[in-house]
Design an enzyme around this catalytic site. Structure first.
Site, mmCIF file in Angstrom:
data_model
loop_
_atom_site.group_PDB
_atom_site.id
_atom_site.type_symbol
_atom_site.label_atom_id
_atom_site.label_comp_id
_atom_site.label_asym_id
_atom_site.label_seq_id
_atom_site.Cartn_x
_atom_site.Cartn_y
_atom_site.Cartn_z
ATOM 1 N N LYS A 48 -3.096 15.651 -8.261
ATOM 2 C CA LYS A 48 -2.320 15.404 -9.534
ATOM 3 C C LYS A 48 -1.524 16.447 -9.813
ATOM 4 O O LYS A 48 -0.609 16.217 -10.260
ATOM 5 C CB LYS A 48 -3.279 15.063 -10.594
ATOM 6 C CG LYS A 48 -3.766 13.650 -10.613
ATOM 7 C CD LYS A 48 -2.647 12.583 -10.509
ATOM 8 C CE LYS A 48 -3.251 11.107 -10.486
ATOM 9 N NZ LYS A 48 -2.389 10.033 -10.583
ATOM 10 N N ASP B 108 0.806 -1.295 0.146
ATOM 11 C CA ASP B 108 0.067 -0.025 -0.025
ATOM 12 C C ASP B 108 0.841 1.240 0.031
ATOM 13 O O ASP B 108 1.690 1.461 1.195
ATOM 14 C CB ASP B 108 -0.855 -0.143 1.201
ATOM 15 C CG ASP B 108 -1.799 1.253 1.314
ATOM 16 O OD1 ASP B 108 -1.956 1.975 0.628
ATOM 17 O OD2 ASP B 108 -2.822 1.292 2.202
ATOM 18 N N VAL B 109 0.637 1.906 -1.261
ATOM 19 C CA VAL B 109 1.577 3.133 -1.494
ATOM 20 C C VAL B 109 1.574 4.376 -0.320
ATOM 21 O O VAL B 109 2.245 5.095 0.105
ATOM 22 C CB VAL B 109 1.650 3.694 -2.728
ATOM 23 C CG1 VAL B 109 2.203 2.811 -3.550
ATOM 24 C CG2 VAL B 109 0.300 4.248 -2.849
ATOM 25 N N TYR C 19 -8.656 15.076 -6.553
ATOM 26 C CA TYR C 19 -7.870 14.323 -7.568
ATOM 27 C C TYR C 19 -6.961 15.354 -8.285
ATOM 28 O O TYR C 19 -5.850 15.211 -8.364
ATOM 29 C CB TYR C 19 -8.738 13.465 -8.095
ATOM 30 C CG TYR C 19 -8.009 12.661 -9.375
ATOM 31 C CD1 TYR C 19 -7.572 11.537 -9.107
ATOM 32 C CD2 TYR C 19 -7.968 13.112 -10.811
ATOM 33 C CE1 TYR C 19 -6.850 10.585 -10.035
ATOM 34 C CE2 TYR C 19 -7.397 12.241 -11.715
ATOM 35 C CZ TYR C 19 -6.854 11.147 -11.444
ATOM 36 O OH TYR C 19 -6.101 10.584 -12.232
HETATM 37 N N1 LIG Z 1 -6.949 5.889 -16.862
HETATM 38 C C1 LIG Z 1 -7.059 6.964 -17.026
HETATM 39 O O1 LIG Z 1 -7.776 7.564 -17.892
HETATM 40 C C2 LIG Z 1 -6.044 7.743 -16.302
HETATM 41 C C3 LIG Z 1 -5.799 9.300 -16.726
HETATM 42 C C4 LIG Z 1 -4.692 9.925 -16.148
HETATM 43 C C5 LIG Z 1 -4.252 9.450 -15.086
HETATM 44 N N2 LIG Z 1 -4.351 8.067 -14.686
HETATM 45 C C6 LIG Z 1 -3.514 7.772 -13.690
HETATM 46 O O2 LIG Z 1 -2.573 6.694 -14.111
HETATM 47 C C7 LIG Z 1 -2.566 5.780 -12.732
HETATM 48 C C8 LIG Z 1 -2.801 4.299 -12.889
HETATM 49 O O3 LIG Z 1 -4.078 4.319 -13.152
HETATM 50 P P1 LIG Z 1 -4.891 3.289 -14.216
HETATM 51 O O4 LIG Z 1 -5.872 4.003 -15.129
HETATM 52 O O5 LIG Z 1 -3.875 2.548 -14.607
HETATM 53 O O6 LIG Z 1 -5.818 2.550 -12.954
HETATM 54 P P2 LIG Z 1 -6.013 1.036 -12.664
HETATM 55 O O7 LIG Z 1 -6.862 0.901 -11.608
HETATM 56 O O8 LIG Z 1 -6.303 0.286 -13.995
HETATM 57 O O9 LIG Z 1 -4.593 0.806 -11.903
HETATM 58 C C9 LIG Z 1 -4.241 1.288 -10.714
HETATM 59 C C10 LIG Z 1 -3.332 0.180 -9.925
HETATM 60 O O10 LIG Z 1 -3.061 1.150 -8.708
HETATM 61 C C11 LIG Z 1 -3.560 -0.101 -7.569
HETATM 62 N N3 LIG Z 1 -3.568 0.687 -6.192
HETATM 63 C C12 LIG Z 1 -4.722 1.468 -5.907
HETATM 64 N N4 LIG Z 1 -4.346 2.169 -4.813
HETATM 65 C C13 LIG Z 1 -3.280 1.603 -4.452
HETATM 66 C C14 LIG Z 1 -2.317 1.693 -3.128
HETATM 67 N N5 LIG Z 1 -2.720 2.445 -2.162
HETATM 68 N N6 LIG Z 1 -1.309 1.165 -3.073
HETATM 69 C C15 LIG Z 1 -0.771 0.401 -4.143
HETATM 70 N N7 LIG Z 1 -1.438 0.112 -5.383
HETATM 71 C C16 LIG Z 1 -2.682 0.601 -5.180
HETATM 72 C C17 LIG Z 1 -4.575 -0.881 -7.922
HETATM 73 O O11 LIG Z 1 -4.912 -1.869 -7.375
HETATM 74 C C18 LIG Z 1 -4.172 -0.961 -9.587
HETATM 75 O O12 LIG Z 1 -3.762 -2.285 -9.676
HETATM 76 C C19 LIG Z 1 -3.261 6.595 -11.735
HETATM 77 O O13 LIG Z 1 -2.383 7.122 -10.800
HETATM 78 C C20 LIG Z 1 -4.149 7.372 -12.387
HETATM 79 O O14 LIG Z 1 -4.620 8.613 -11.621
HETATM 80 C C21 LIG Z 1 -5.107 7.237 -15.355
#
Ligand SMILES: NC(=O)c1ccc[n+]([C@@H]2O[C@H](COP(=O)([O-])OP(=O)(O)OC[C@H]3O[C@@H](n4cnc5c(N)ncnc54)[C@H](O)[C@@H]3O)[C@@H](O)[C@H]2O)c1
Length: 257
Positions: free
Chosen positions: A150, A54-55, A146
């Protein structure tokens, strides 16, 4: 890219983290993935750290980084991809417990992992870190904690780049636009998000694919970007470029091919 060393990917079991770990492993890079809900990446050589990581937990981050280096050797690259999406709410309905959760995971977690790994990289005088921010941190939206978290990631990226620039550690961010991960697809399927509305403001009129974000991250980790530190690279299909055009009547449609 150079495939020496070891890359740690947080949030590596799903989405952008999984796409990045897969691309790195396919290129012959040794990769360890950590996740709060750890699941292996089938069909890749990426190593799964089996304990939940857990980060947002300082004790887990501190002990986990030490244990990973003891088991697999020095971490030379870090991808901070763990994160949770913001809940969309009218301002009156923002619950501060939810605010704290998003900021704790997305901003505080990114800082703690970057610091834990970066201090070790600095002592070894080399390393590269990529933080996953978002176009949400560069624009506004009804996802109050959020967007702030970010924007904070973009800020700490610059600060850490300055902190460690003289000891050979580069720190950069990528800011994905709406990216077609399973979580986003679920939001579309549930009706909470509308694919057309997410795509239309972008110059390219589409969502971003996870592997497109992964390619930018891999570049920022690699010696090909050796002169780059402290930047925030949008990977957004032109979302930022196109999002103001609605005020002028919209983006031009492509003529029939
Ligand atoms: N998908 C989008 O449209 C998008 C856009 C911009 C930014 N992001 C960012 O990209 C990053 C990845 O998101 P994603 O879309 O791949 O989401 P996702 O939910 O597919 O993957 C996120 C991963 O992080 C893990 N996670 C969540 N909380 C955690 C914690 N406390 N400790 C460790 N692991 C944890 C989850 O279990 C999951 O495997 C995030 O920071 C998200 O904000 C996503």
């Amino acid at each position: 890219m150079s495939t020496d060393g070891l890359v740690l990917v947080t949030g590596g079991s799903r989405g952008i983290g999984a796409a990045t770990a897969t691309l790195l492993a396919d290129q012959g890079q040794r990769v360890v993935i950590v996740d709060i809900a750890p699941e292996p990446l089938v069909g890749t050589d990426a190593i799964l750290w089996p304990a939940p990581f857990d980060v947002a937990s300082e004790a887990t981050v501190t002990a986990g980084i030490a244990d990973i280096e003891a088991a697999h050797g020095p971490i030379t690259g870090l991808v901070n991809a763990a994160g949770v999406f913001g809940k969309m709410h009218r301002i009156e309905r923002v619950r501060m417990e939810q605010w704290d959760r998003e900021v704790n995971i997305d901003l505080r977690g990114t800082f703690m992992v970057a610091r834990g790994v970066g201090v070790r990289m600095a002592a070894r005088r080399s390393g590269a870190i990529v933080n996953v921010a978002s176009v949400a941190g560069m624009t506004s939206g009804p996802i109050h904690a959020y967007t702030a978290a970010k924007a904070g990631i973009i800020q700490i990226t610059q600060t850490l780049a300055a902190e460690w620039g003289r000891v050979g550690v580069r720190v950069n961010a990528v800011s994905p636009g709406f990216t077609r991960t399973a979580m986003l697809e679920a939001g579309i399927a549930s009706g909470a998000l509308d694919k057309e509305l997410l795509s239309r403001p972008s110059a390219m009129n589409r969502l971003v694919e996870p592997f497109e974000v992964a390619q930018a991250i891999v570049w920022l980790l690699s010696p090909k970007s050796s002169g780059v530190t402290g930047i925030n690279l949008p990977v957004d299909a032109g979302f930022i470029a196109g999002s103001t055009w609605a005020a002028y009547g919209g983006l031009p449609e492509a003529p029939e091919a």
